[in-house]
Design an enzyme around this catalytic site. Structure first.
Site, PDB file in Angstrom:
ATOM      1  N   GLU A 114       1.837  -4.055  -6.579  1.00 11.83           N
ATOM      2  CA  GLU A 114       3.141  -3.716  -6.020  1.00 11.83           C
ATOM      3  C   GLU A 114       3.096  -3.998  -4.525  1.00 11.83           C
ATOM      4  OE1 GLU A 114       4.749   0.270  -7.001  1.00 11.83           O
ATOM      5  OE2 GLU A 114       2.933   0.501  -8.193  1.00 11.83           O
TER       6      GLU A 114
ATOM      7  N   LYS B 110       3.349  -2.842  -0.686  1.00 15.09           N
ATOM      8  CA  LYS B 110       3.129  -1.592   0.052  1.00 15.09           C
ATOM      9  C   LYS B 110       4.234  -1.503   1.102  1.00 15.09           C
ATOM     10  CE  LYS B 110      -0.371   1.228   2.270  1.00 15.09           C
ATOM     11  NZ  LYS B 110       0.617   1.928   3.106  1.00 15.09           N
TER      12      LYS B 110
ATOM     13  N   ARG C 124       5.020   8.063   2.248  1.00 14.94           N
ATOM     14  CA  ARG C 124       4.862   8.508   0.869  1.00 14.94           C
ATOM     15  C   ARG C 124       5.607   9.828   0.683  1.00 14.94           C
ATOM     16  NH1 ARG C 124       0.202   7.913  -2.423  1.00 14.94           N
ATOM     17  NH2 ARG C 124       0.763   8.416  -4.580  1.00 14.94           N
TER      18      ARG C 124
ATOM     19  N   ARG D  51       3.366  13.513   1.937  1.00 14.24           N
ATOM     20  CA  ARG D  51       2.093  13.343   1.234  1.00 14.24           C
ATOM     21  C   ARG D  51       1.168  14.542   1.408  1.00 14.24           C
ATOM     22  NH1 ARG D  51      -0.953   8.326   3.002  1.00 14.24           N
ATOM     23  NH2 ARG D  51      -2.766   9.400   2.161  1.00 14.24           N
TER      24      ARG D  51
END
Length: 522
Positions: free
Chosen positions: A224, A226, A231, A246
């Site tokens: 995938e 980045k 996040r 995160r």
């Protein structure tokens, strides 16, 4: 308070991780509730005391000693808690030495005007180490080399449990964690937190270097992009919807547009972006929304939040984390087709035929506006932490610039007596330096000592704890991206700057001009 002070004092002078773990575990074993629970909250950043501000501490110490002596001492030491603890005049026996729980619980109930009197009484009763620990506690800046993860690992080891089990419970518990310690000591069942909209510990990736790529069995992985955001985990459960970073911080109040009109029960893993018509905006546009507790409607319209989905952890109460990544990806695609939630889309899978193509895609990542690629083993379950051999991040190369050191400031903790925080600048067309960033990492301890000496030998002015230096030292600075910024005099902002090399050999006049950085924006 004495046990907590001793723990902090030993931790700050202990570099080895294994010994830190043992020190924390021993503390949990010998100190009763609720003191050990409040200590755990302090070590993991879970305590705040709005009524206790650094300015109030400075005012207190200046009432008890010569203000000029304090300011000179603070300028030399560079750490407020250490300076105040050492200068506070001894009045042993004036008061009873407080316990940790007494301090925490009293401050949580006290009004702002009560705090100075309370603090002065406790400082009178404590020795210098106790005063230092007290001031570190109430200002929230322990800086003893213990991360939240390390403290939880010590807790798991103390109770003979897996660290992942602690993480799973963590965000459903509150200090002083009496029920958690009761479970770890076998006195009670595991705390029940399953019915809340809670953060689940994330699965993280290991960095992958280009030299390691050819040994990777590429056929076992899915790729995938980045994306250049942060996040995030979205948790929707029984009408409650929350958004976590995160680290498990609830950042939902900054993104109400993303959390409105949620009509599903799920836990989703993805990348938080600002996006317009599906196209991600530069990271600095996302920064304008991070930390806003009540973003205006205008800001929400001009900087719309977007969640690009990576993974589906829980679907309508069904935990999917034991499934392989391929199976979870299929479930995610089917889930998205059913719900089509607003301000969300799927992170696309990237077809990579061979190692050469993977390297090419990584080299071209910057022109594509992404940070690189993610490689996820198709057979991987969703595992908390950073398990080896499952997920990799293959990031684009860092950018570098030769910049001139302009200012230096003392660090904290064991760096409090060293100038370790550096502001650096670039030359304008007029031949003046303008600051472009700040860094405090990327050098060894021996290099830090040499840098500190250089700063002291070349200081030309002082501004409190900050020193201005001669424009004579060049630092090679690495960073991930450069973006326009109206908040900085230079008109730019560097993302994640760190010192890659100290150019003792290079004249300052040969450092890079500001125009080179502006050209990197495009």
């Amino acid at each position: 308070m004495r046990d907590f002070a001793e723990l902090l004092d030993r931790l700050v002078f202990t570099p080895r991780r294994s010994i830190k773990l043992r020190l924390i575990g021993d503390y949990f074993a010998r100190v009763p509730d609720p003191d050990r629970g409040w200590a755990l909250a302090a070590l993991t950043g879970g305590l705040t005391f709005p009524g206790a501000k650094p300015a109030m501490i400075r005012a207190l110490i200046e009432e008890r000693c010569d203000p000029v002596l304090f300011r000179w001492s603070y300028d030399y030491v560079g750490d407020l808690a250490e300076t105040a603890a050492l200068l506070w005049p001894e009045r042993r026996g004036a008061n009873r030495e407080p316990g940790l729980a007494e301090v925490v619980e009293t401050l949580q109930e006290a009004g702002r005007t009560e705090v100075p009197t309370l603090l002065a009484g406790w400082l009178d009763a404590l020795d210098p180490t106790g005063r230092w620990a007290l001031l570190k506690l109430i200002t929230g800046g322990l800086r003893v080399g213990v991360s939240e993860r390390l403290a939880k690992t010590a807790l798991a080891s103390f109770g003979g449990q897996d660290a992942g089990a602690i993480e799973e419970l963590w965000h459903g518990l509150r200090p002083p964690y009496d029920d958690l310690f009761a479970w770890l000591e076998g006195r009670a069942p595991q705390p029940e937190v399953a019915e809340a909209a809670l953060f689940r510990p994330l699965m993280l990736a290991h960095p992958l270097e280009e030299a390691e790529v050819d040994a990777l069995p590429l056929g076992e992985f899915l790729a995938e992009w980045k994306w250049d955001g942060i996040r995030a985990q979205l948790v929707a459960h029984k009408g409650e919807c929350r958004l976590f970073s995160r680290t498990g911080e609830d950042i939902g109040p900054a993104f109400p547009d993303l959390l409105q009109n949620i009509g599903f029960d799920a836990v989703l893993d993805g990348e938080l972006l600002v996006a317009r018509e599906g196209a991600p905006a530069p990271f600095n546009e996302l920064q304008t929304r991070l930390g806003r507790k009540a973003p205006t409607a205008k800001l929400q319209r001009s900087h719309p939040a977007h969640l690009r989905l990576y993974d589906l952890l829980i679907d309508a109460g069904e935990d999917l984390r034991h499934l392989t990544f391929s199976e979870r990806r299929a479930r995610l695609e089917a889930w998205y087709a059913r719900h089509r939630p607003a301000l969300m889309d799927l992170s696309e899978l990237v077809v990579v035929e061979n190692h050469a193509e993977l390297k090419r895609l990584r080299r071209e990542a910057r022109t594509s506006g992404v940070e690189g690629l993610m490689l996820k083993r198709a057979a991987s379950p969703y595992l908390a932490g950073r398990p080896k051999g499952h997920w990799y991040k293959f990031k684009r190369d860092a950018l570098t610039v030769d910049a001139v050191l302009m200012y230096a400031q003392r660090g904290h903790g064991r760096r409090s007596s060293l100038f370790s925080d550096y502001t650096f600048g670039a030359w304008t067309e007029e031949g003046t330096l303008v600051p472009i960033g700040k860094a405090y990492s990327g050098f060894t301890d021996s290099e830090l000592k040499r840098l500190d000496k250089w700063v002291r030998d070349h200081t030309v002015d002082r501004f409190g704890p900050v020193r201005a230096v001669e424009p004579g030292l060049v630092l090679e600075v690495a960073f991930d991206a450069v973006q326009p910024s109206s908040r900085h005099k230079s008109g730019i902002a560097l993302r994640f700057p760190r010192i890659a090399r100290i150019r003792w050999d290079k004249p300052a006049g040969e450092a890079d001009p500001l125009e080179r950085l502006r050209a990197m924006i495009a």
